[in-house]
Design an enzyme around this catalytic site. Structure first.
Site, PDB file in Angstrom:
ATOM      1  N   ARG A  20       0.823  -1.245   0.086  1.00  6.12           N
ATOM      2  CA  ARG A  20      -0.014  -0.050  -0.054  1.00  6.12           C
ATOM      3  C   ARG A  20       0.898   1.279  -0.071  1.00  6.12           C
ATOM      4  O   ARG A  20       1.832   1.360   0.944  1.00  6.12           O
ATOM      5  CB  ARG A  20      -0.702   0.167   1.167  1.00  6.12           C
ATOM      6  CG  ARG A  20      -1.596   1.448   1.294  1.00  6.12           C
ATOM      7  CD  ARG A  20      -2.699   1.490   2.713  1.00  6.12           C
ATOM      8  NE  ARG A  20      -3.873   0.973   2.294  1.00  6.12           N
ATOM      9  CZ  ARG A  20      -5.014   1.071   2.780  1.00  6.12           C
ATOM     10  NH1 ARG A  20      -5.126   1.824   3.686  1.00  6.12           N
ATOM     11  NH2 ARG A  20      -6.078   0.534   2.316  1.00  6.12           N
ATOM     12  N   HIS A  36      -7.669   0.732  -6.141  1.00  2.55           N
ATOM     13  CA  HIS A  36      -7.809  -0.096  -4.982  1.00  2.55           C
ATOM     14  C   HIS A  36      -8.564  -1.343  -5.072  1.00  2.55           C
ATOM     15  O   HIS A  36      -9.816  -1.479  -5.030  1.00  2.55           O
ATOM     16  CB  HIS A  36      -8.465   0.883  -3.714  1.00  2.55           C
ATOM     17  CG  HIS A  36      -8.334   0.407  -2.506  1.00  2.55           C
ATOM     18  ND1 HIS A  36      -7.825  -0.725  -2.010  1.00  2.55           N
ATOM     19  CD2 HIS A  36      -9.295   0.716  -1.366  1.00  2.55           C
ATOM     20  CE1 HIS A  36      -7.957  -0.942  -0.667  1.00  2.55           C
ATOM     21  NE2 HIS A  36      -8.879  -0.064  -0.265  1.00  2.55           N
ATOM     22  N   GLN A  71     -10.290  -3.930  -2.742  1.00  2.00           N
ATOM     23  CA  GLN A  71     -11.523  -3.297  -2.262  1.00  2.00           C
ATOM     24  C   GLN A  71     -12.765  -3.695  -3.146  1.00  2.00           C
ATOM     25  O   GLN A  71     -13.867  -3.907  -2.528  1.00  2.00           O
ATOM     26  CB  GLN A  71     -11.578  -1.815  -2.035  1.00  2.00           C
ATOM     27  CG  GLN A  71     -12.529  -1.045  -1.649  1.00  2.00           C
ATOM     28  CD  GLN A  71     -12.955  -1.283  -0.200  1.00  2.00           C
ATOM     29  OE1 GLN A  71     -12.251  -1.074   0.610  1.00  2.00           O
ATOM     30  NE2 GLN A  71     -14.315  -1.324   0.076  1.00  2.00           N
ATOM     31  N   ASP A 111     -16.874   8.026  -0.921  1.00  2.00           N
ATOM     32  CA  ASP A 111     -15.536   7.864  -0.318  1.00  2.00           C
ATOM     33  C   ASP A 111     -14.954   9.196   0.246  1.00  2.00           C
ATOM     34  O   ASP A 111     -15.808  10.422  -0.016  1.00  2.00           O
ATOM     35  CB  ASP A 111     -14.527   7.381  -1.321  1.00  2.00           C
ATOM     36  CG  ASP A 111     -13.306   7.159  -0.806  1.00  2.00           C
ATOM     37  OD1 ASP A 111     -12.943   6.792   0.391  1.00  2.00           O
ATOM     38  OD2 ASP A 111     -12.197   6.992  -1.567  1.00  2.00           O
ATOM     39  N   CYS A 151     -16.134   2.758   1.195  1.00  3.04           N
ATOM     40  CA  CYS A 151     -14.985   1.895   1.656  1.00  3.04           C
ATOM     41  C   CYS A 151     -14.465   1.760   2.958  1.00  3.04           C
ATOM     42  O   CYS A 151     -13.881   0.988   3.459  1.00  3.04           O
ATOM     43  CB  CYS A 151     -13.825   2.091   0.374  1.00  3.04           C
ATOM     44  SG  CYS A 151     -13.415   3.972   0.695  1.00  3.04           S
ATOM     45  N   ARG A 158     -13.936  -7.592   3.189  1.00  2.00           N
ATOM     46  CA  ARG A 158     -12.570  -7.485   2.786  1.00  2.00           C
ATOM     47  C   ARG A 158     -11.792  -8.515   3.093  1.00  2.00           C
ATOM     48  O   ARG A 158     -10.906  -8.936   2.715  1.00  2.00           O
ATOM     49  CB  ARG A 158     -11.999  -6.214   3.470  1.00  2.00           C
ATOM     50  CG  ARG A 158     -12.562  -4.801   3.112  1.00  2.00           C
ATOM     51  CD  ARG A 158     -12.432  -4.384   1.820  1.00  2.00           C
ATOM     52  NE  ARG A 158     -10.962  -4.492   1.276  1.00  2.00           N
ATOM     53  CZ  ARG A 158     -10.093  -3.749   1.681  1.00  2.00           C
ATOM     54  NH1 ARG A 158     -10.149  -2.591   2.245  1.00  2.00           N
ATOM     55  NH2 ARG A 158      -8.833  -3.887   1.261  1.00  2.00           N
TER      56      ARG A 158
HETATM   57  N1  NVA Z   1      -9.753   7.292  -1.292  1.00  2.00           N
HETATM   58  C1  NVA Z   1      -9.116   6.991   0.133  1.00  2.00           C
HETATM   59  C2  NVA Z   1      -9.559   5.282   0.193  1.00  2.00           C
HETATM   60  C3  NVA Z   1      -9.221   4.965   1.695  1.00  2.00           C
HETATM   61  C4  NVA Z   1      -9.418   3.535   1.615  1.00  2.00           C
HETATM   62  C5  NVA Z   1      -7.793   7.104   0.086  1.00  2.00           C
HETATM   63  O1  NVA Z   1      -6.876   6.810  -0.577  1.00  2.00           O
HETATM   64  O2  NVA Z   1      -7.504   7.878   1.368  1.00  2.00           O
HETATM   65  N1   CP Z   2     -11.053   0.510   2.799  1.00  2.00           N
HETATM   66  C1   CP Z   2      -9.771   0.552   3.333  1.00  2.00           C
HETATM   67  O1   CP Z   2      -8.987   0.295   2.336  1.00  2.00           O
HETATM   68  O2   CP Z   2      -9.663   0.701   4.628  1.00  2.00           O
HETATM   69  P1   CP Z   2      -8.181   0.979   5.395  1.00  2.00           P
HETATM   70  O3   CP Z   2      -7.600   2.234   4.819  1.00  2.00           O
HETATM   71  O4   CP Z   2      -8.605   1.015   6.747  1.00  2.00           O
HETATM   72  O5   CP Z   2      -7.267  -0.411   4.903  1.00  2.00           O
END
Ligand code: NVA
Ligand code: CP
Length: 341
Positions: A108, A135, A138, A232, A273, A318
């Site tokens: 990540r 992502h 997800q 989101d 999400c 998830r």
């Molecule tokens: N768009 C958000 C998704 C978090 C799961 C981010 O990248 O922070």
């Molecule tokens: N939805 C998601 O990816 O959550 P986290 O950022 O907690 O992993």
């Protein structure tokens, strides 16, 4: 026996066919049933995965760790800033080192090119646990949730995304919708629409699967008869906090409210999400309330807590979907059979 997944990385859904995505969703449902029925499924005993996180996480990290444990695997968590990656060691060198010790690498972080490079140099599958662009893990959880709520199938459903329609989750929803025959609507201001090239790619896929991709700033056009409303957060991880003011100004008209939910089809669902700023019970939520006088950002607390909201079912999924992705790519056995459930 190997399947078409064995040894493959999971970097973005554009790399997978419609049938492969459907297979992963069904496999996730099987793993969910195994877990619910208390059937042990330590199918990957002896394997190990490393989890590299350059951004924070609750769901993705915990899903990978519990999935690995349930499958009999070992896991190593590398917290943001806790390894040599980036500072003292290149992505290519890190990939070769970790690929020689582990059976899988989860990453990540920031640019999609980093996860792509890890996969290029590692001698094992690499899983994208979120980049600035996509992502994909997800999406398997989200589509399992949609399948549970609409068992009659994906074709003909309408999914409307409200807000920052060019972020990693929105991009991925556009791709998965095009692949599965779901009409996708991105609703937000023109500055927050997805890149044209991705829209073009998705429109070509959508055409093959009998569905459409629509970009609009018209809330009523997007919400009317939608089966799934998705939003989101307005500022994604890695974006500068100084952007909050501009983002709030741009996206407030696209907050998911009860008025929006009232325009949707009967039995529509609300998805997110997570994490979400639906109240002021977080440090950032409280800070924004103090600075800008807004208690709820991308979704109202009323919608988030309503009976249409499936966000915690989605979060649980998830775990099951990450298990399916790891099993499909790391196992050399036949896919699990229904008899085991
Ligand atoms: N768009 C958000 C998704 C978090 C799961 C981010 O990248 O922070
Ligand atoms: N939805 C998601 O990816 O959550 P986290 O950022 O907690 O992993």
């Amino acid at each position: 026996m190997t399947s078409s997944f064995t040894g493959r990385s999971f970097l973005k859904l554009l790399d997978f066919s419609r049938d492969e995505i459907l297979y992963l969703i069904d496999l996730s449902a099987k793993f969910k049933a195994l877990k619910r029925n208390g059937v042990l499924h330590r199918y990957l005993t002896g394997k190990n995965i490393v989890l590299i996180f350059e951004k924070t996480s609750t769901r993705t990290r915990c899903a990978f760790e519990v999935a690995a444990s349930d499958l009999g695997m070992g896991s190593t968590y590398l917290a943001p800033g806790s390894s040599q990656l980036g500072n003292k060691e290149s992505v290519a060198d890190t990939a070769r080192v970790l690929g020689s010790m582990y059976d899988g690498i989860e990453y990540r972080g920031f640019a999609q090119s980093i996860v792509d490079e890890l996969a290029k140099y590692a001698e094992c599958p690499v899983f994208n646990g979120l980049t600035d662009e996509f992502h994909p893990t997800q999406m398997i959880a989200d589509m399992l949730t949609v399948q549970e709520c609409f068992p009659e199938g994906f074709a003909g459903l309408k999914l409307a995304f409200f807000g920052d329609a060019r972020n990693n989750v929105a991009n991925s929803l556009m791709v998965v919708s095009a692949k599965l025959g779901i009409d996708y609507v991105a609703c937000g201001p023109s500055e927050r629409m997805p890149d044209e090239s991705l829209v073009e790619t998705c429109r070509a896929i959508a055409e093959q699967n009998g569905c459409t991709i629509t970009l609009t700033d018209d809330v009523s056009e997007a919400a009317t008869d939608a089966n799934i409303i998705y939003t989101d957060i307005w500022l994604s991880m890695g974006e500068d906090e100084s952007l909050w003011k501009a983002r709030i100004d741009e996206l407030c008209p696209y907050r998911v409210t009860s008025d929006i939910m009232e325009m949707t089809a009967a039995d529509s669902i609300f998805m997110h999400c997570l994490p979400s700023f639906h109240n002021t019970d977080t440090a950032i939520g409280a800070k924004i309330a103090k600075e800008f006088g807004i208690d709820e950002l991308e979704v109202t607390d009323e919608v988030f807590e309503s009976t249409s909201s499936v966000v915690f079912q989605e979060a649980e999924n998830r775990l099951h979907s990450i298990k399916a992705i790891m099993y499909a790519t790391l196992s050399t056995e036949d896919p699990i059979s229904n008899e085991e459930i």
